[in-house]
Scaffold this motif. Sequence first.
Motif, PDB file in Angstrom:
ATOM      1  N   ILE A   1       0.847  -1.187   0.000  1.00 57.23           N
ATOM      2  CA  ILE A   1       0.000   0.000   0.000  1.00 57.23           C
ATOM      3  C   ILE A   1       0.886   1.241   0.000  1.00 57.23           C
ATOM      4  O   ILE A   1       2.023   1.210   0.456  1.00 57.23           O
ATOM      5  CB  ILE A   1      -0.980  -0.003   1.195  1.00 57.23           C
ATOM      6  CG1 ILE A   1      -0.243  -0.079   2.517  1.00 57.23           C
ATOM      7  CG2 ILE A   1      -1.975  -1.127   1.068  1.00 57.23           C
ATOM      8  CD1 ILE A   1      -1.142   0.057   3.732  1.00 57.23           C
ATOM      9  N   PHE A   2       0.333   2.327  -0.522  1.00 59.71           N
ATOM     10  CA  PHE A   2       1.069   3.586  -0.545  1.00 59.71           C
ATOM     11  C   PHE A   2       0.078   4.734  -0.415  1.00 59.71           C
ATOM     12  O   PHE A   2      -1.118   4.578  -0.645  1.00 59.71           O
ATOM     13  CB  PHE A   2       1.899   3.713  -1.830  1.00 59.71           C
ATOM     14  CG  PHE A   2       1.103   3.668  -3.099  1.00 59.71           C
ATOM     15  CD1 PHE A   2       0.694   4.838  -3.715  1.00 59.71           C
ATOM     16  CD2 PHE A   2       0.756   2.452  -3.676  1.00 59.71           C
ATOM     17  CE1 PHE A   2      -0.049   4.801  -4.882  1.00 59.71           C
ATOM     18  CE2 PHE A   2       0.019   2.404  -4.856  1.00 59.71           C
ATOM     19  CZ  PHE A   2      -0.387   3.589  -5.457  1.00 59.71           C
ATOM     20  N   LYS A   3       0.595   5.876  -0.001  1.00 57.60           N
ATOM     21  CA  LYS A   3      -0.229   7.069   0.183  1.00 57.60           C
ATOM     22  C   LYS A   3      -0.018   7.993  -1.007  1.00 57.60           C
ATOM     23  O   LYS A   3       1.104   8.171  -1.474  1.00 57.60           O
ATOM     24  CB  LYS A   3       0.162   7.805   1.458  1.00 57.60           C
ATOM     25  CG  LYS A   3      -0.042   6.987   2.709  1.00 57.60           C
ATOM     26  CD  LYS A   3      -1.162   7.550   3.498  1.00 57.60           C
ATOM     27  CE  LYS A   3      -1.260   6.751   4.789  1.00 57.60           C
ATOM     28  NZ  LYS A   3      -2.513   6.908   5.426  1.00 57.60           N
ATOM     29  N   GLN A   4      -1.118   8.584  -1.468  1.00 53.12           N
ATOM     30  CA  GLN A   4      -1.045   9.535  -2.564  1.00 53.12           C
ATOM     31  C   GLN A   4      -2.167  10.544  -2.384  1.00 53.12           C
ATOM     32  O   GLN A   4      -3.346  10.176  -2.408  1.00 53.12           O
ATOM     33  CB  GLN A   4      -1.169   8.823  -3.904  1.00 53.12           C
ATOM     34  CG  GLN A   4      -1.000   9.729  -5.099  1.00 53.12           C
ATOM     35  CD  GLN A   4      -1.095   8.953  -6.393  1.00 53.12           C
ATOM     36  OE1 GLN A   4      -1.924   8.060  -6.525  1.00 53.12           O
ATOM     37  NE2 GLN A   4      -0.231   9.292  -7.326  1.00 53.12           N
TER      38      GLN A   4
ATOM     39  N   GLY B   1      -3.210  12.033   0.254  1.00 57.66           N
ATOM     40  CA  GLY B   1      -4.021  11.781   1.443  1.00 57.66           C
ATOM     41  C   GLY B   1      -4.856  10.522   1.371  1.00 57.66           C
ATOM     42  O   GLY B   1      -5.605  10.220   2.296  1.00 57.66           O
ATOM     43  N   ARG B   2      -4.766   9.779   0.286  1.00 54.43           N
ATOM     44  CA  ARG B   2      -5.513   8.525   0.125  1.00 54.43           C
ATOM     45  C   ARG B   2      -4.562   7.354   0.274  1.00 54.43           C
ATOM     46  O   ARG B   2      -3.412   7.428  -0.127  1.00 54.43           O
ATOM     47  CB  ARG B   2      -6.181   8.469  -1.249  1.00 54.43           C
ATOM     48  CG  ARG B   2      -7.215   9.537  -1.450  1.00 54.43           C
ATOM     49  CD  ARG B   2      -7.687   9.674  -2.877  1.00 54.43           C
ATOM     50  NE  ARG B   2      -7.965   8.421  -3.538  1.00 54.43           N
ATOM     51  CZ  ARG B   2      -8.029   8.287  -4.855  1.00 54.43           C
ATOM     52  NH1 ARG B   2      -7.829   9.322  -5.639  1.00 54.43           N
ATOM     53  NH2 ARG B   2      -8.292   7.128  -5.397  1.00 54.43           N
ATOM     54  N   THR B   3      -5.050   6.259   0.824  1.00 51.93           N
ATOM     55  CA  THR B   3      -4.284   5.018   0.906  1.00 51.93           C
ATOM     56  C   THR B   3      -4.691   4.150  -0.275  1.00 51.93           C
ATOM     57  O   THR B   3      -5.870   3.830  -0.435  1.00 51.93           O
ATOM     58  CB  THR B   3      -4.570   4.283   2.230  1.00 51.93           C
ATOM     59  OG1 THR B   3      -4.294   5.170   3.316  1.00 51.93           O
ATOM     60  CG2 THR B   3      -3.709   3.051   2.359  1.00 51.93           C
TER      61      THR B   3
ATOM     62  N   ASP C   1      -4.869   1.778  -9.655  1.00 53.10           N
ATOM     63  CA  ASP C   1      -4.720   2.038  -8.233  1.00 53.10           C
ATOM     64  C   ASP C   1      -6.103   2.017  -7.593  1.00 53.10           C
ATOM     65  O   ASP C   1      -7.027   2.669  -8.089  1.00 53.10           O
ATOM     66  CB  ASP C   1      -4.053   3.383  -7.988  1.00 53.10           C
ATOM     67  CG  ASP C   1      -2.613   3.409  -8.472  1.00 53.10           C
ATOM     68  OD1 ASP C   1      -2.011   2.328  -8.574  1.00 53.10           O
ATOM     69  OD2 ASP C   1      -2.090   4.504  -8.733  1.00 53.10           O
TER      70      ASP C   1
ATOM     71  N   ASP D   1      -8.437   2.348  -3.964  1.00 57.42           N
ATOM     72  CA  ASP D   1      -8.467   2.789  -2.574  1.00 57.42           C
ATOM     73  C   ASP D   1      -8.416   1.569  -1.665  1.00 57.42           C
ATOM     74  O   ASP D   1      -9.129   0.599  -1.889  1.00 57.42           O
ATOM     75  CB  ASP D   1      -9.737   3.589  -2.289  1.00 57.42           C
ATOM     76  CG  ASP D   1      -9.684   4.979  -2.892  1.00 57.42           C
ATOM     77  OD1 ASP D   1      -8.692   5.680  -2.659  1.00 57.42           O
ATOM     78  OD2 ASP D   1     -10.639   5.341  -3.600  1.00 57.42           O
ATOM     79  N   TYR D   2      -7.565   1.636  -0.635  1.00 54.19           N
ATOM     80  CA  TYR D   2      -7.381   0.508   0.279  1.00 54.19           C
ATOM     81  C   TYR D   2      -8.037   0.837   1.607  1.00 54.19           C
ATOM     82  O   TYR D   2      -7.680   1.821   2.260  1.00 54.19           O
ATOM     83  CB  TYR D   2      -5.888   0.231   0.475  1.00 54.19           C
ATOM     84  CG  TYR D   2      -5.597  -0.951   1.364  1.00 54.19           C
ATOM     85  CD1 TYR D   2      -5.602  -2.234   0.849  1.00 54.19           C
ATOM     86  CD2 TYR D   2      -5.332  -0.784   2.717  1.00 54.19           C
ATOM     87  CE1 TYR D   2      -5.336  -3.323   1.654  1.00 54.19           C
ATOM     88  CE2 TYR D   2      -5.070  -1.869   3.527  1.00 54.19           C
ATOM     89  CZ  TYR D   2      -5.075  -3.136   2.994  1.00 54.19           C
ATOM     90  OH  TYR D   2      -4.819  -4.211   3.805  1.00 54.19           O
TER      91      TYR D   2
ATOM     92  N   ARG E   1      -8.546  -0.252   5.413  1.00 53.59           N
ATOM     93  CA  ARG E   1      -7.803  -1.049   6.404  1.00 53.59           C
ATOM     94  C   ARG E   1      -8.630  -2.179   7.009  1.00 53.59           C
ATOM     95  O   ARG E   1      -8.082  -3.068   7.654  1.00 53.59           O
ATOM     96  CB  ARG E   1      -7.276  -0.152   7.516  1.00 53.59           C
ATOM     97  CG  ARG E   1      -6.280   0.858   7.010  1.00 53.59           C
ATOM     98  CD  ARG E   1      -4.984   0.684   7.724  1.00 53.59           C
ATOM     99  NE  ARG E   1      -4.017   1.648   7.214  1.00 53.59           N
ATOM    100  CZ  ARG E   1      -2.841   1.295   6.765  1.00 53.59           C
ATOM    101  NH1 ARG E   1      -2.482   0.049   6.753  1.00 53.59           N
ATOM    102  NH2 ARG E   1      -1.999   2.207   6.330  1.00 53.59           N
TER     103      ARG E   1
END
Length: 94
Positions: free
Chosen positions: A42-45, A47-49, A57, A59-60, A62
């Motif tokens: 996972i990565f942040k871009q 403000g979105r995970t 891509d 949205d993840y 949790r």
Amino acid sequence: KMSDPDLLRTLETAVRNGLPLLVEDVGEQMDPGLEPILQRAIFKQGGRTLIRLGDSDVDYDRNFHLYMATKIPNPHYLPEVCIKVTLINFTVTM
């Protein structure tokens, strides 16, 4: 099932909505499409995970959990797979 042609679409929906996903009849070889999930890549871009599934891509959430089940009585997975997952043997002996 791993043989389901809509597996990646179902996986994407579960990841996006934070739903648990059970994949049945997993063999000793894993689908390469599951690799980002197993690695938790996972990565942040902005403000979105996000996580990259295939060429998009997603949205993840949790709350997403992946469960895999096999009918193989004594599966032998590659060490590369074993370090990414938790194996639980539910075999009942009498």
